[in-house]
Write a protein that holds these residues in place. Structure first.
Motif, PDB file in Angstrom:
ATOM      1  N   PRO A 223      59.645  19.608   2.525  1.00  0.00           N
ATOM      2  CA  PRO A 223      58.744  19.502   3.693  1.00  0.00           C
ATOM      3  C   PRO A 223      57.468  20.313   3.557  1.00  0.00           C
ATOM      4  O   PRO A 223      56.447  19.964   4.158  1.00  0.00           O
ATOM      5  CB  PRO A 223      59.616  20.031   4.839  1.00  0.00           C
ATOM      6  N   TRP A 224      57.488  21.401   2.777  1.00  0.00           N
ATOM      7  CA  TRP A 224      56.294  22.232   2.608  1.00  0.00           C
ATOM      8  C   TRP A 224      55.466  21.808   1.400  1.00  0.00           C
ATOM      9  O   TRP A 224      54.255  21.668   1.499  1.00  0.00           O
ATOM     10  CB  TRP A 224      56.712  23.701   2.479  1.00  0.00           C
ATOM     11  N   ARG A 227      54.243  17.845   1.728  1.00  0.00           N
ATOM     12  CA  ARG A 227      53.909  17.374   3.078  1.00  0.00           C
ATOM     13  C   ARG A 227      52.898  16.238   3.021  1.00  0.00           C
ATOM     14  O   ARG A 227      53.086  15.170   3.614  1.00  0.00           O
ATOM     15  CB  ARG A 227      53.366  18.530   3.911  1.00  0.00           C
ATOM     16  N   SER A 230      54.338  13.177   1.344  1.00  0.00           N
ATOM     17  CA  SER A 230      55.301  12.490   2.210  1.00  0.00           C
ATOM     18  C   SER A 230      54.579  11.589   3.211  1.00  0.00           C
ATOM     19  O   SER A 230      55.032  10.473   3.503  1.00  0.00           O
ATOM     20  CB  SER A 230      56.169  13.502   2.954  1.00  0.00           C
TER      21      SER A 230
END
Length: 510
Positions: A223-224, A227, A230
């Motif tokens: 997620p980091w 990001r 994604s």
């Protein structure tokens, strides 16, 4: 089919096998690269963008079975011919959907390539679609393949006349995308009329690249660290879904009536159960065919053209076969393509050195012992490194790195053990479209050899880009038109009314 594992977890690994170490008793007997780092694992000397080529290097150092660790997960690689043959035993092993393949499930779901073994839609779709790859169906696709090849040669003629090199991977991607889109789904992406790739190709490459990147980042950090990627991947998937939904809607509104793959998906019942594919699964199958059906074939053609350009003596031999078999025929028929035995050897040898799907995973159906030496629990899995299996010196000799199409003459093939050449996977889950791909690629190579001399850029050295599949990077060729006296196939020249290829073709918008 027996269900080897419980419902898979979100990362594609079977529940209960969070790493290969949990499923491989005595894993310590299997060698691994030196200089392991805490938490990170075997990252010394490895690149984030070339995991397969890194694995080839480790394979040469460590032998026919080895393991690599990344971010707390251990993966077992196999390339020795005896071990690979053991993993091909369908009574003991099945396809494993993991690593990058599982990362494609958000877009392809239970499509033919990404379905888990226990998902019923795989068998349903396979049984419904298998007749679409019969010899009769293939002969029906042949005219449309000729039509798309004619657009390629027209594009290459313009480049040759202007003295410009051609972008081989880019043009092969246009060719194979148009071929599967037209023959399978009656749609035209207009690839050869564009200065840039169709947005569908851009989105497809984006999803493949993102799936590859997921393997190089620890899950908690995705997620980091990813990001922005994604968000782009979500946009790419949405575009692919919209494009396919438009394609299907156009066919439904038009009433169909043909016999291509899309009509089979929409209207064919399973011969025994009477079931039909759901609308959601139709979308997933179309995406699977459009992506997998052109990405691997474009790579195979690109590698073959690279080797033909680098070996003009072999190109001359292949060209002589084309001229002998096709004679003065401007538009070869389906049977004439099948008689190009040496051209097919060129293609097979290219797939040996650089199988565009460079690995496949196999999992144990029950507790077993691999190669009589390596215990595996039910659900444990290993990755067959196809690109190294195809280089095993015990099978292919000490010159296994050398390009030699005669490795595939009939006598040589009969003299080799089974399961040593696996560019399309193995067993029940092997690629359903392999004969389609081989016919298309053989036809195109024949047409290009007859029409052009292929001239390499002197300073180019083969570089391979990885995005789950393999492709030559930056490959350009110069062309010299040959005085054959024969015109290239023209658009529409091979299409006959009533054939599968003669289904209405619709242009897909941006």
């Amino acid at each position: 089919m027996a269900k080897p594992t419980d419902t898979p977890a979100a990362d594609g690994l079977p529940r209960g096998f969070r790493s290969a170490e949990q499923g491989w008793p005595e894993l310590r007997r299997i060698p691994h690269p030196p200089h392991r780092l805490p938490l990170l694992g075997d990252v010394v000397g490895a690149g984030r963008s070339t995991p397969m080529q890194d694995s080839l290097r480790f394979a040469r150092q460590l032998g026919p079975i080895f393991r690599r660790r990344a971010f707390g997960k251990e993966f077992v690689f196999v390339w020795g011919a005896d071990l690979a043959a053991d993993l091909a035993d369908e009574s003991r092993f099945a396809k494993h959907v993991g690593l990058g393949v599982a990362n494609l499930r958000p877009i392809a779901g239970d499509g033919l390539f990404t379905a888990y073994n226990h998902e019923r839609n795989w068998q349903l779709a396979h049984d419904v679609l298998a007749p679409g790859f019969s010899r009769e169906a293939m002969a029906g696709y042949h005219p449309m393949m000729l039509d798309v090849a004619g657009r390629l040669t027209a594009h290459w003629d313009r480049a040759e006349a202007a003295g410009q090199p051609v972008d081989v991977p880019g043009d092969m991607t246009k060719l194979t995308l148009e071929t599967i889109a037209r023959t399978g789904f009656g749609h035209d992406f207009g690839s050869f009329e564009r200065a840039r790739p169709h947005p569908f190709v851009t989105a497809m490459v984006g999803t493949l690249t993102y799936a590859q990147r997921l393997n190089t980042v620890p899950a908690p950090l995705i997620p980091w660290l990813l990001r922005g990627a994604s968000r782009r991947n979500a946009a790419d998937m949405a575009y692919l879904n919209r494009t396919v939904d438009e394609l299907v809607r156009t066919r439904r509104d038009g009433g169909g009536g043909g016999s291509d793959l899309l009509d089979r998906m929409l209207r064919t019942e399973h011969p025994e159960t009477g079931e039909r594919l759901t609308p959601e699964n139709v979308r997933r199958q179309v995406i699977t065919f459009l992506v997998a059906g052109h990405e691997t074939t474009s790579g195979a053609l690109s590698f073959a053209l690279h080797y033909l350009a680098r070996h003009p003596d072999l190109a001359a031999r292949a060209r002589a076969e084309v001229e002998r078999v096709w004679g003065g025929t401007a538009v070869p028929d389906y049977e004439q393509v099948a008689r190009l035995r040496y051209v097919r050897r060129v293609l097979d040898e290219s797939l040996r050195l650089w199988p565009t799907a460079p690995a496949f995973a196999r999992e144990a159906r029950e507790d077993t012992v691999l190669g009589g030496a390596h215990p595996m629990r039910r659900g444990a899995w290993a990755l067959v490194l196809t690109a190294m299996l195809h280089r095993d010196p015990e099978v292919w000799g000490p010159d296994a790195e050398r390009f030699d199409p005669d490795r595939f003459d009939a006598k040589a093939v009969r003299g080799r053990a089974p399961h040593t050449f696996k560019p399309f996977g193995t067993g029940a889950r092997a690629c359903i479209g392999r004969q389609f791909a081989l016919h298309e690629a053989t036809l195109v190579l024949g047409l290009l050899l007859r029409r052009y001399e292929l001239l390499p850029e002197p300073e180019y050295r083969l570089r391979v880009v990885e995005r789950l599949t393999l492709m030559p990077d930056g490959l350009r060729l110069r062309l010299r038109r040959r005085a054959t006296g024969l015109a290239a196939p023209e658009a529409g020249a091979g299409v006959t009314e009533g054939s599968a290829a003669g289904c209405p073709v619709h242009r897909v918008g941006d």
